[in-house]
Design an enzyme around this catalytic site. Structure first.
Site, PDB file in Angstrom:
ATOM      1  CG  HIS A  12      49.664  64.559 -49.750  1.00 45.73           C
ATOM      2  ND1 HIS A  12      49.035  63.380 -49.453  1.00 45.73           N
ATOM      3  CD2 HIS A  12      50.652  64.694 -48.824  1.00 45.73           C
ATOM      4  CE1 HIS A  12      49.620  62.834 -48.405  1.00 45.73           C
ATOM      5  NE2 HIS A  12      50.599  63.609 -48.000  1.00 45.73           N
ATOM      6  CG  HIS A  59      48.463  63.583 -43.192  1.00 43.80           C
ATOM      7  ND1 HIS A  59      47.693  63.825 -44.311  1.00 43.80           N
ATOM      8  CD2 HIS A  59      49.653  63.147 -43.663  1.00 43.80           C
ATOM      9  CE1 HIS A  59      48.395  63.560 -45.405  1.00 43.80           C
ATOM     10  NE2 HIS A  59      49.584  63.147 -45.035  1.00 43.80           N
ATOM     11  CG  HIS A 193      57.675  62.206 -47.962  1.00 47.65           C
ATOM     12  ND1 HIS A 193      56.932  61.370 -48.763  1.00 47.65           N
ATOM     13  CD2 HIS A 193      56.774  62.794 -47.129  1.00 47.65           C
ATOM     14  CE1 HIS A 193      55.643  61.467 -48.432  1.00 47.65           C
ATOM     15  NE2 HIS A 193      55.519  62.307 -47.433  1.00 47.65           N
ATOM     16  CD  GLU A 240      51.969  60.341 -47.572  1.00 44.68           C
ATOM     17  OE1 GLU A 240      51.591  60.908 -46.549  1.00 44.68           O
ATOM     18  OE2 GLU A 240      52.506  60.966 -48.522  1.00 44.68           O
TER      19      GLU A 240
HETATM   20  C1  DHB Z   1      55.392  66.689 -45.670  1.00 46.04           C
HETATM   21  C2  DHB Z   1      54.941  65.704 -46.557  1.00 46.04           C
HETATM   22  C3  DHB Z   1      53.787  64.986 -46.274  1.00 46.04           C
HETATM   23  O1  DHB Z   1      53.310  63.972 -47.065  1.00 46.04           O
HETATM   24  C4  DHB Z   1      53.040  65.278 -45.150  1.00 46.04           C
HETATM   25  O2  DHB Z   1      51.884  64.608 -44.965  1.00 46.04           O
HETATM   26  C5  DHB Z   1      53.481  66.240 -44.248  1.00 46.04           C
HETATM   27  C6  DHB Z   1      54.659  66.949 -44.525  1.00 46.04           C
HETATM   28  C7  DHB Z   1      56.627  67.457 -45.964  1.00 46.04           C
HETATM   29  O3  DHB Z   1      57.321  67.181 -46.959  1.00 46.04           O
HETATM   30  O4  DHB Z   1      56.941  68.396 -45.227  1.00 46.04           O
HETATM   31 FE    FE Z   2      51.456  62.944 -46.234  1.00 43.54          FE
END
Ligand code: DHB
Ligand code: FE
Length: 285
Positions: A12, A59, A193, A240
């Site tokens: 997302h 978030h 991530h 997540e």
């Molecule tokens: C990014 C990924 C995320 O899941 C998020 O909530 C905010 C930023 C990113 O890859 O920059």
């Molecule tokens: Fe996120």
């Protein structure tokens, strides 16, 4: 009766929304991402749901450290787009399904899952970016959406096992709703991530692809993975991915039905700081 026709899974990343909103989808960097969703947009047009039960995480936009619901179901008639600091994304507001949402809340709470009922909630990129990826840029979203927010931001977060069990209860709730609605359940967020700290930028292709393999073929086994493995292997924001297990738990095979058909699978690195994963699983009719 209502039924769960399919589940979809996708990352997302907010920068994906910004690329769409600013007309940058044809840049080579973004083409590699959006190319993976061309099939999905056709598939959604060919398999239109009445309702998407959209599992995502907020978030710190609708919620803050003041109130941290583990599982929150949006029961409102509509949901405004959150302002995440640059103004709300220029996308349509989200139209809910209060009757089905209230029914699911009733059924699932009676099965001992303590949901928070939310009658007013703005929805952030966790929900709007998956909608944009699968629906494109319409004037109005093509179906009703029940937002289902999971806390994967502030510890303690729910286990994959709990999420998988909850998905099974949601399936039973949908199937006891007395209207012939086609319901899709989407699991969003991930894949690997990490946005902060010394390991910022972490990506783990091997672990992500094994997660996709197991999500398809061994979801019950995958549900046993402890949260510490997500964080260690897929980064702090990789957690997540437990949300995908809610959607997977709602598929027919988990309740003794036939295995789902893999309609689409896509994996790409990077989009912003994130590994993008995407899967569509269909239940047999
Ligand atoms: C990014 C990924 C995320 O899941 C998020 O909530 C905010 C930023 C990113 O890859 O920059
Ligand atoms: Fe996120």
């Amino acid at each position: 009766m209502a039924r769960v026709t399919a589940s979809a899974y996708t990352s997302h990343v907010p920068a994906i929304g910004a690329a769409l909103d600013h007309g940058r989808t044809h840049e080579p960097y973004w083409q590699k991402v959006f190319g993976g969703y061309e099939f999905s947009k056709r598939w959604l047009r060919d398999n239109p749901p009445d309702v998407v039960f959209l599992v995502y995480n907020d978030h710190a936009n609708a919620f803050s450290l003041e109130i941290i619901p583990t599982f929150a179901i949006g029961t409102a008639a509509e949901f405004a787009i959150a302002d995440e600091g640059w103004g709300p994304r220029p996308v349509p507001k989200v139209i809910g399904h209060p009757e089905l949402a209230a029914h699911i809340a009733q059924a699932v709470i009676q099965e001992d899952f303590d949901l928070t009922i939310v009658n007013r909630m703005d929805v952030d990129h966790g929900l709007t970016v998956p909608l944009s990826l699968l629906c494109g840029q319409p004037q109005a979203w093509p179906c009703r959406v029940i937002p289902f927010a999971v806390n994967v931001v502030q510890y303690p977060v729910p286990s994959g096992r709990r999420c998988f069990q909850l998905g099974q209860a949601i399936r039973r709730a949908v199937e006891s709703y007395d209207e012939p609605l086609k319901v899709q359940i989407w699991g969003t967020g991930g894949m690997s991530h990490q946005l902060q700290g010394p390991r910022a930028g972490l990506i783990n292709r091997e672990w992500d692809n094994r997660f996709l393999d197991r999500l398809i073929a061994d979801p019950a086994g995958l549900a046993q993975v402890p949260h510490i493995e997500y964080v260690r292997e897929a980064g702090s924001e990789g957690i997540e991915l437990v949300m995908w297990l809610i959607a997977r738990g709602a598929m027919a095979d988990v309740a003794g039905g036939p295995p789902p058909r893999v309609a689409h699978r896509f994996y790409h690195v990077p989009a912003s700081n994130t590994a993008v994963g995407h899967l569509i699983l269909e239940n047999a009719n």
